[in-house]
Design a protein around this motif. Structure first.
Motif, PDB file in Angstrom:
ATOM      1  N   GLY A 156     -35.222 -54.632 -26.893  1.00  0.00           N
ATOM      2  CA  GLY A 156     -33.960 -54.315 -27.552  1.00  0.00           C
ATOM      3  C   GLY A 156     -32.851 -54.161 -26.527  1.00  0.00           C
ATOM      4  N   MET A 157     -31.919 -53.259 -26.805  1.00  0.00           N
ATOM      5  CA  MET A 157     -30.806 -53.067 -25.874  1.00  0.00           C
ATOM      6  C   MET A 157     -31.310 -52.421 -24.587  1.00  0.00           C
ATOM      7  SD  MET A 157     -28.087 -51.690 -28.694  1.00  0.00           S
ATOM      8  CE  MET A 157     -26.723 -51.354 -27.600  1.00  0.00           C
ATOM      9  N   LEU A 286     -31.092 -70.437 -28.130  1.00  0.00           N
ATOM     10  CA  LEU A 286     -29.997 -69.481 -27.881  1.00  0.00           C
ATOM     11  C   LEU A 286     -29.402 -68.986 -29.191  1.00  0.00           C
ATOM     12  CD1 LEU A 286     -28.154 -68.316 -25.477  1.00  0.00           C
ATOM     13  CD2 LEU A 286     -26.477 -69.947 -26.331  1.00  0.00           C
ATOM     14  N   ASN A 287     -29.278 -67.686 -29.316  1.00  0.00           N
ATOM     15  CA  ASN A 287     -28.609 -67.101 -30.474  1.00  0.00           C
ATOM     16  C   ASN A 287     -27.142 -66.896 -30.147  1.00  0.00           C
ATOM     17  OD1 ASN A 287     -30.939 -66.748 -32.230  1.00  0.00           O
ATOM     18  ND2 ASN A 287     -31.653 -65.293 -30.681  1.00  0.00           N
ATOM     19  N   ARG A 322     -35.873 -64.328 -35.714  1.00  0.00           N
ATOM     20  CA  ARG A 322     -35.758 -63.438 -36.863  1.00  0.00           C
ATOM     21  C   ARG A 322     -34.383 -62.771 -36.844  1.00  0.00           C
ATOM     22  NH1 ARG A 322     -40.016 -60.910 -39.768  1.00  0.00           N
ATOM     23  NH2 ARG A 322     -41.545 -62.522 -40.225  1.00  0.00           N
ATOM     24  N   GLY A 323     -33.828 -62.591 -38.035  1.00  0.00           N
ATOM     25  CA  GLY A 323     -32.681 -61.697 -38.187  1.00  0.00           C
ATOM     26  C   GLY A 323     -31.342 -62.170 -37.669  1.00  0.00           C
ATOM     27  N   ARG A 324     -31.167 -63.503 -37.520  1.00  0.00           N
ATOM     28  CA  ARG A 324     -29.869 -63.984 -37.038  1.00  0.00           C
ATOM     29  C   ARG A 324     -28.716 -63.599 -37.954  1.00  0.00           C
ATOM     30  NH1 ARG A 324     -29.145 -70.124 -34.756  1.00  0.00           N
ATOM     31  NH2 ARG A 324     -30.413 -69.851 -32.889  1.00  0.00           N
ATOM     32  N   ALA A 329     -31.233 -60.807 -33.845  1.00  0.00           N
ATOM     33  CA  ALA A 329     -32.081 -61.683 -33.035  1.00  0.00           C
ATOM     34  C   ALA A 329     -31.901 -61.384 -31.547  1.00  0.00           C
ATOM     35  CB  ALA A 329     -31.746 -63.140 -33.341  1.00  0.00           C
ATOM     36  N   CYS A 330     -32.779 -61.994 -30.715  1.00  0.00           N
ATOM     37  CA  CYS A 330     -32.744 -61.774 -29.267  1.00  0.00           C
ATOM     38  C   CYS A 330     -31.328 -61.924 -28.742  1.00  0.00           C
ATOM     39  CB  CYS A 330     -33.609 -62.789 -28.538  1.00  0.00           C
ATOM     40  SG  CYS A 330     -35.302 -62.816 -29.056  1.00  0.00           S
TER      41      CYS A 330
END
Ligand code: SAH
Length: 346
Positions: A156-157, A286-287, A322-324, A329-330
């Protein structure tokens, strides 16, 4: 009882001090209920009611839920939490058929300044305590119930190795107290060599992932500025010692960026770097992030990149995103400005 520390920062001895007027078995009972039971004091119905109420006050939660978003048909959840002192973090829970993974933050913000990462773009605010890290896992675990969290990724962060001791103490509690196998815990680092060395010495068999993104010092200096302090040669030595000492599989993360690190030359450089370390490569398309305008590689190029590496005997897989849609996401985790403001005003 006065509030002394937050719920997942105290250890069993401190709980025993809090409960000094109680029978001695109580402290272990409360500790186990908090960790393996994922219960809050007011849910500990085997305790007398006034004791439950006292503990609720004496052991407050550290994270204030500011927002919760759900996507992927309910399989991905992202929380934004406000912290003591006004900063904020995010946590992501991802449910799959075979596993339930929590992605935790270790710092509010990040000082590593990787250009393509939203957390890096926002800068560093402060270190998280052990309790603030553990509580993310507990609260995600409550959400996941009746399924149990099987995997924890420190992705995460923040940079886990730049908050080493509190981070490793959190790993010990996630393993020893919550009961998640250390082999299902992954620490991801931008490549902090002293941290990798410490992890090599640590008896807990956690997994190590290194965010590589380029196997060329000139280009990596630009993408991942800490490369100037810990360049690729030094990083490879630390990784090699780690693999030799632990016999664990190392993985490299590589966010594929159009024209930046997806060329044939990148493939050759990466293959030459990863092969001697027998590392597994995890390609992340890449997100998008607000501060980085170059696009991710096309899906076709992603496939070519993976195929070419596999042909060069480097096992490579694409990490499913996941989760864009909810910026989970990453590389997309950043405390939204609205939350930071709200927390500051409180
Ligand atoms: N600081 C640690 C932990 C963060 S893990 C580390 O760097 O490893 C988050 C992962 O997502 C890292 O591999 C990071 O490089 C990657 N990432 C960052 N920005 C991204 C983006 N925009 N798209 C895809 N991956 C990204």
């Amino acid at each position: 009882m006065e509030p002394m520390a937050t719920r997942y920062d105290v250890d069993v001895e401190e709980i025993a001090e809090l409960l000094s007027s109680q029978p001695s078995y109580r402290s272990r009972q409360v500790f186990d209920a908090l960790y393996s039971g994922l219960r809050s004091p007011n849910e500990m119905t085997n305790l007398p009611k006034d004791l439950r109420e006292e503990l609720e006050v004496a052991l407050p939660l550290a994270l204030r839920e500011e927002a919760k978003q759900v996507t992927d048909d309910g399989e991905t959840t992202k929380w934004a939490y406000g912290l003591e002192g006004g900063s904020a973090i995010e946590t992501v829970l991802m449910s799959y058929k075979q596993r339930v993974t929590v992605c935790v933050s270790t710092q509010a913000g990040c000082a590593m300044a990787c250009s393509f990462c939203a957390t890096g773009q926002a800068g560093f605010t402060r270190q998280l305590t052990t309790g603030e890290i553990v509580e993310q896992v507990v609260r995600a675990g409550r959400e996941a119930s009746p399924r149990r969290v099987s995997n924890v990724v420190f992705m995460g962060m923040g940079e886990p190795m730049a908050n080493y001791e509190p981070m490793m103490e959190a790993v010990r509690r996630i393993n020893g107290a919550i009961g998640i196998s250390a082999r299902k815990v992954t620490i991801s680092t931008v490549g902090i060599v002293p941290g990798i060395k410490k992890l090599t010495e640590d008896p807990l068999p956690v997994n190590l992932a290194v965010s590589l993104h380029s196997a060329n010092d000139r280009r990596r200096d630009e993408l991942v500025p800490i490369n100037k302090r810990y360049p690729l040669g030094m990083l490879a030595d630390a990784c090699s010692d780690y693999v030799e000492a632990t016999h664990r599989r190392l993985s490299f993360e590589w966010a594929l960026i159009d024209g930046v690190n997806d060329t044939d030359r990148d493939i050759d450089e990466l293959a030459a770097y990863a092969r001697p370390l027998k590392a597994h490569v995890n390609v992340i398309p890449l997100n998008p992030t607000p501060g980085y305008l170059v696009r991710g590689s096309s899906r076709e190029r992603v496939n070519e990149f993976v195929l070419a590496l596999n042909e060069q005997d480097v096992t490579t897989t694409v990490r499913a995103t996941r989760g864009r849609e909810i910026a989970a996401a990453c590389g997309q985790l950043a405390a939204p400005v609205s939350i930071t403001k709200k927390v500051d005003q409180s």
